[in-house]
Structure formats: structure tokens, C-alpha cells
Design an enzyme around this catalytic site. Sequence first.
Site, PDB file in Angstrom:
ATOM      1  N   CYS A  93      19.552   1.227   1.813  1.00 46.71           N
ATOM      2  CA  CYS A  93      18.653   2.276   1.312  1.00 46.71           C
ATOM      3  C   CYS A  93      19.379   3.630   1.285  1.00 46.71           C
ATOM      4  CB  CYS A  93      17.371   2.308   2.136  1.00 46.71           C
ATOM      5  SG  CYS A  93      16.034   3.186   1.310  1.00 46.71           S
ATOM      6  N   HIS A 223      15.477  -3.483   2.748  1.00 48.62           N
ATOM      7  CA  HIS A 223      15.759  -3.322   4.174  1.00 48.62           C
ATOM      8  C   HIS A 223      15.811  -4.664   4.905  1.00 48.62           C
ATOM      9  CE1 HIS A 223      15.327   1.100   4.830  1.00 48.62           C
ATOM     10  NE2 HIS A 223      14.684   1.015   3.687  1.00 48.62           N
ATOM     11  N   GLU A 225      16.854  -5.205   7.864  1.00 48.09           N
ATOM     12  CA  GLU A 225      16.521  -5.031   9.287  1.00 48.09           C
ATOM     13  C   GLU A 225      15.012  -5.037   9.518  1.00 48.09           C
ATOM     14  OE1 GLU A 225      17.154  -2.669   7.265  1.00 48.09           O
ATOM     15  OE2 GLU A 225      16.179  -0.787   7.833  1.00 48.09           O
TER      16      GLU A 225
END
Lengths: 282, 192
Positions: A93, A223, A225
Site C-alpha cells: 500500500c 494488505h 498482513e
Amino acid sequence: MPEAPRPRAAVIQFPGVNCEYESARALAAAGAEADILRWNEDPARLAGYDLFLLPGGFSYQDRVRAGAVAAKEDILEALADEAAAGKPVLGICNGAQVLVEAGFVPGLRGEDLELALAPNRMPGRRGYFSEWCHLRVADSTPSWLGILSERVLPMPFAHGEGRFTSRRPGLFEELAAAGQVVLRYADAEGAVAAGWPENPNGSELAAAGVCNAAGNVLAMMPHPERAAWLGQVPELLPGPWGWKRRRAFGEWPRLKGPGPGHALFAAMVGAAAARREAVDAT
Amino acid sequence: MRLELRVELKTVDLVRETAWLALTEKLGWAAVLADLRRAVLWRFELSDGDEATLRAALAAELERTSAFYNPNKERHHLLAGGALPEGEPLAAADALEPPPAPGARLWRALVWVTDEGGEQAALRRRTARRLPGLSGLRAGTLWELALRADTATMARGLAAGLALTRRRRQGLLLNPHYQEGRLLTLAPGEEA
């Protein structure tokens, strides 16, 4: 035989990022020893790490342009040296915006700026957008993601400036042919997105992640994560990961198991370990 | 006909401060760049009507809505019709890099950075109902650069050099892959 040491990961914390802790945790779960390294540390410290992650957030509050100011930091010069040595680098990002603004990807012409992550723009729709998407992994790619057995990964995204674009005609076709458009927005079956909402931002060729020619540097907007554990997956998500999530309802140990983003971190840590092994052997 | 609206923060502009620090301390423009200011420039293209009527209608629109500026934190100036020229695109080929030794004269350059497809279509539709003859509406960041250069050609090259991002250590203010920079004016200036 002694166990090989875990690859050391540096998560680089620019002022204004906000995903450094969960990114470090996801790397640790994938087998790395992860440190959070402030942007103004001695850049020479990077040499002690095997892989690098630039996390999401708002470096320098997105002043001037997302990623533009962080891209001028001295630590990026040191990171360029580490990337040139083949160490894996992942920008997520805002981290991807930094890598693009710093000319790490696609890296066809040295440090030249060849791309932009421009404001989202789809017919009749602009601006920030946050949702889960499906990503199609390129069938043939120089990236460390090439080893993934699973070719369709659900993942969340949340951005206002994520549209991969370039003034250079034919650049994305050239990158796709070389396997550098590693991740493309797709539907749950893996068919590449033809329009909104599967392609949430109007990226050329529905690009969600682009790597450099050597394959060790990857800039991606979604994302991983935030999808590293099964418990993070929405229950109503279409496809096998939604099914897995529903099956694990109320079962805490299973919910703490790996989510779709884990495979990406595992591939990256594996690539770093393999590189270090090769370097140590020579 | 064209009317232009310049909007500036009343408070310290942190974007300007960050850009200034990046340009002077990270990219080496300290000796050449004497000052930097930032504003937002709205450009209203009007196809018919007399200027006085249109200015009055636009002034009323500015009072009625906060779409163009926030009076709590910003000040605005409605510029005279045609006060700023169309300008010309900044070209990477003209960019001077690395920053050369500073020249003897001070030049003031106005660089307007707009996004591709930055026509404010939705806002235009709403505004057009109260502003007869509105045919186009664009907004972008206006950077005012004070540059030390010997000639206008050199000053133009300096403006392109620090505005157009071309490499990691070259340029900052715009990404030419989705933005355009136009040099609206370039004129000899005086020391502040």
C-alpha cells in the site's frame, strides 16, 4: 546439524505509517526474525538484514503526493543497494507507493520513474475504497510469489491512490509479458477483473502488484498482513477461504491458523533464506 | 473567458514545509530555491456572459458553499479574468539537474499541477446551475517558486528540474505519469 538461523527482516517505519506492527507479526509467523527499523536509523544497518518490508499507512501524511517524500529519504539509497544484491523487498500500500516513487519498480530503466500509483478512477466512481478483493497470481513470474501453489488469493485493500498507470504506451503489456504484473485483481474464480468492483481503482491490466525485472522487489496495494490469519477472513467471503472461515466458526485454535496472506509472507521469507544459503555457500 | 480562484491556508502550510525540507535538504536545491509557496488554483471556464455578472455570481457561490474553500482555515482571492495565462507544459527535456550554481537574479515561477482527468465534472454540474455559462472547471496545486538564475531559460529549466519527478533524487512536486505541470508565469522577482 544445527538449525539454520531465521532470516532477519526489517520493517521500515517512516513517520505516518500505521501497519508496521502487524506486518512484523506476519513476518515472524512466517519464520522471520522481524525488527521495526526507524527511517532515520543509520542506513548501514540494512546490511544486517535479509529481507525488507515497507508497510502501509500515510508516510509524511501523504504530503505532496502519497509516497513521494519518503522516497527521497537516505534509507532508500541503502535499500536500493540491498535490493540490487537480490534481497527480497516488499512494499504494501503506502510502501508500494514509496517503491514506485523511488523507481524500484518496474526498474526497467535504472532509477527512472516509470509508473504512478494514481488516484482511484473508475467510470462514475473516484476516491477512497476499502473492501476485500481476489488476486490472481501470474502463471509465470520472476517474483518469489512464483512458488505459490495457490493462484487465487483473497485479500483486503484500503486506498485512495492505488491505480497503477504510466504515460509510456504499452508498458503494462510489456511488464505482463515478462511476468512483472505479478498480482491482478480478479473474481473469486481467478478470472482477471474486467471492471469495477473487481478492479477497485482502474489500474491498467487490473494490476494489483508489480515487481522489478529480477523479481525480488514487489510493490502491491492490497494488505496481506490483514489476511495473515484465518480469523481475519470475512465469513461471507466467496471462494474456499470463506468456506474455511465458516467451518472454523467458534474454534479459536483454527481461527489463529494461517490465512491467505500467510503464504505470501512465507514465500518471501523462504526466498530470503534461500538467497542467504546460496550466498553463504559461495 | 476565464475566472480564477486562488485559495491559501491562513495557518502554517505543513505540506509546503515538508516540500521545502525535501527539496532543500534532501535534493540539494538550497542554494537555488529562495522561497516556496503553495495554494490551490481553481480555473472556471465560462462560455458566455459579461465578466462583472459572472464574478458576482461566483462570489455568491463562494459564500453559499464550502466546496471551493473553507473560510475557517483558508483565504481566497478571485483573480481578474485572464490574470493568469494558459501557460505551457513543463518538459523533462528542459529540466536542469543537478541543481547548478545559483544565478545572480531572482525569478518567480508559478507552476500549476493538475491530475489527468482532473476536470471537476460533478462539482461543475452543481455549480453550473448557479453560474450560467460554466463550461469547464479544473483545480490543482499552485506552487510559487523563487529561483536564483542568470536567465529566464535557466529559471525555466530549474522550475522543471525541481517540479518534475524523473528519478529517485530528481524532482518532487509532480509525477508525470498521471499529473501535468504547467508553467503559468515566469518573471524577474525581488528579494523578499
